[in-house]
Design an enzyme around this catalytic site. Structure first.
Site, PDB file in Angstrom:
ATOM      1  N   GLU A   1      -0.902   6.528  -0.434  1.00  0.00           N
ATOM      2  CA  GLU A   1      -2.371   6.578  -0.437  1.00  0.00           C
ATOM      3  C   GLU A   1      -2.850   7.922   0.106  1.00  0.00           C
ATOM      4  OE1 GLU A   1      -6.237   3.966   1.068  1.00  0.00           O
ATOM      5  OE2 GLU A   1      -4.220   3.292   1.564  1.00  0.00           O
TER       6      GLU A   1
ATOM      7  N   ASP B   1     -11.034  -3.677  -2.937  1.00  0.00           N
ATOM      8  CA  ASP B   1     -10.493  -3.054  -1.737  1.00  0.00           C
ATOM      9  C   ASP B   1     -11.446  -3.255  -0.558  1.00  0.00           C
ATOM     10  OD1 ASP B   1      -8.589  -1.763  -0.243  1.00  0.00           O
ATOM     11  OD2 ASP B   1      -8.878   0.208  -1.128  1.00  0.00           O
TER      12      ASP B   1
ATOM     13  N   HIS C   1       0.886  -1.160   0.000  1.00  0.00           N
ATOM     14  CA  HIS C   1       0.000   0.000   0.000  1.00  0.00           C
ATOM     15  C   HIS C   1       0.931   1.219   0.000  1.00  0.00           C
ATOM     16  CE1 HIS C   1      -2.987  -2.901   1.209  1.00  0.00           C
ATOM     17  NE2 HIS C   1      -3.908  -1.996   1.443  1.00  0.00           N
TER      18      HIS C   1
END
Length: 383
Positions: A195, A290, A192
């Site tokens: 973000e 997600d 990740h």
């Protein structure tokens, strides 16, 4: 039992599709207009089965990503094996009903010890191919006292190593250790990264550099990279990502929901990485469901076809050109052979009413049937 379906649009060609013994036995070209479109069972490359279906009890007190993180952390304190098992089972059933064949679920790993959700998910019984990806705190995974043991456990479980990177102090040093752990154990990586909509969120550049340095092209998948949408040097960064052989998953629902969120104000920015520019540069671009009904996104379902629909709307894409983002390209990025609808292949596919993909995705209620080993289901129930 044999099944005759057609005319059906597959890979741009209209055919009559014949199924027998759980396999495709014929694909006969026809001049008749297509009545439906078909694709292999979809690939959901980025979900969070440990978090799903908590929105009713885990409400964020602050807007945006970090408000959702705090709400999730508070809810996690009360997780039990029964709670996790029920929600994970429900999430997987949701994916099966929507035609998912492969799913990669991240699992929060916020302490040095193995999280309960990791063990519960490892015991899940499901029709889909389930990959676990450890979403470990970067400070823990990059710690020489804790990282090696975590990497060894992930490797023993045949899983994927990953972490969350967003403007961390010393992230380059920590990432260097993470890549060395992955190289030592032969692990795929899934990050990740970046973000948020801050132009100084540039960790994906270091991920690309380390991927090149370790010769790991094709073994590293990143999710989000929202800051590419607003970085002045995005073209340079995208070229580096392509050169490194990174793949990138764009998460339409969660990123649209959380990015540029402020109470009492409509969002101005979409928060999605530039899919068209990425693919034009040679980057493999995927779409994933997600978060599903949790503090990060309180709506939705585990349904890559719906993610394709939303991506086409928000990123101005033609759906027929982007099926790989939820099918073959996605499987390849997860280290799996892409499924193809060819004679002799298993009769595992999604069939949606419509003359082409634009028509099929124009109506969210268009009839959809899921075939697994030649047995038909309507979306959500056995036929």
């Amino acid at each position: 039992m044999s099944i005759e379906l057609g005319p059906v649009l597959i890979d741009g060609q209209t055919v009559a599709l014949s199924v027998a013994g759980g396999r495709i036995v014929a694909l006969t070209p026809t001049q008749a207009p297509a009545a439906a479109v078909a694709m292999p069972l979809s690939v959901d490359a980025h979900v969070h089965l440990d978090k799903c279906f908590t929105a009713h009890r885990a409400r964020a007190a602050k807007p945006g990503l970090f408000g959702a993180i705090e709400a999730m952390a508070a809810d996690k304190a009360a997780w039990s094996a029964d709670d996790l098992r029920a929600r994970i089972t429900r999430g997987l059933a949701d994916a099966v009903a929507n035609g998912v064949g492969v799913i990669r679920s991240h699992v929060d790993w916020t302490e040095p010890g193995v999280p309960l959700a990791w063990s519960v998910m490892g015991e899940a019984d499901t029709e889909v191919t389930l990959q676990r990806a450890a979403l470990v705190s970067l400070d823990i995974l990059g710690d020489p006292d804790h990282g090696p043991g975590i990497a060894a456990r992930v490797a023993a479980d045949g899983a994927v190593l990953g972490t969350f990177i967003y403007r961390h102090d010393n992230y380059a040093d920590h990432l260097g250790r993470v890549f060395r752990l992955a190289a030592d154990h032969g692990l795929r990586l899934d990050f990740h990264v970046d973000e948020g909509l801050d132009a100084d969120a540039v960790a994906i550049d270091e991920v690309a550099r380390l991927t090149r340095a370790h010769g790991m092209a094709g073994w590293v998948l990143c999710g989000h990279a929202c800051s590419l949408a607003i970085r002045a040097d995005a073209d340079r960064a995208i070229a580096q990502i392509a050169e490194a052989g990174l793949a990138l998953t764009i998460l339409p629902t969660t990123n649209l929901h959380l990015q540029d969120m402020a109470p009492g104000r409509s969002p101005r920015l979409r928060g999605l990485a530039p899919a068209q520019e990425l693919r034009a540069a040679g980057v493999t671009v995927l779409f994933g469901s997600d978060n599903v009904r949790d503090p990060f996104y309180p709506y939705g379902a585990h349904d890559p076809v719906e993610m394709l629909r939303l991506a086409c709307l928000t990123l101005h894409l033609s759906p027929g050109d982007w099926l790989g983002a939820i099918a073959g390209d996605a499987a390849h990025a997860l280290g799996l052979p892409p499924a193809r609808l060819t004679v002799g292949a298993p009769a595992d596919f999604i069939l949606i009413e419509g003359a082409d993909w634009t028509e099929a995705l124009s109506n969210p209620r268009a009839p959809r049937r899921i075939y697994r080993a030649g047995a038909a289901m309507t979306q959500g129930t056995a036929a």
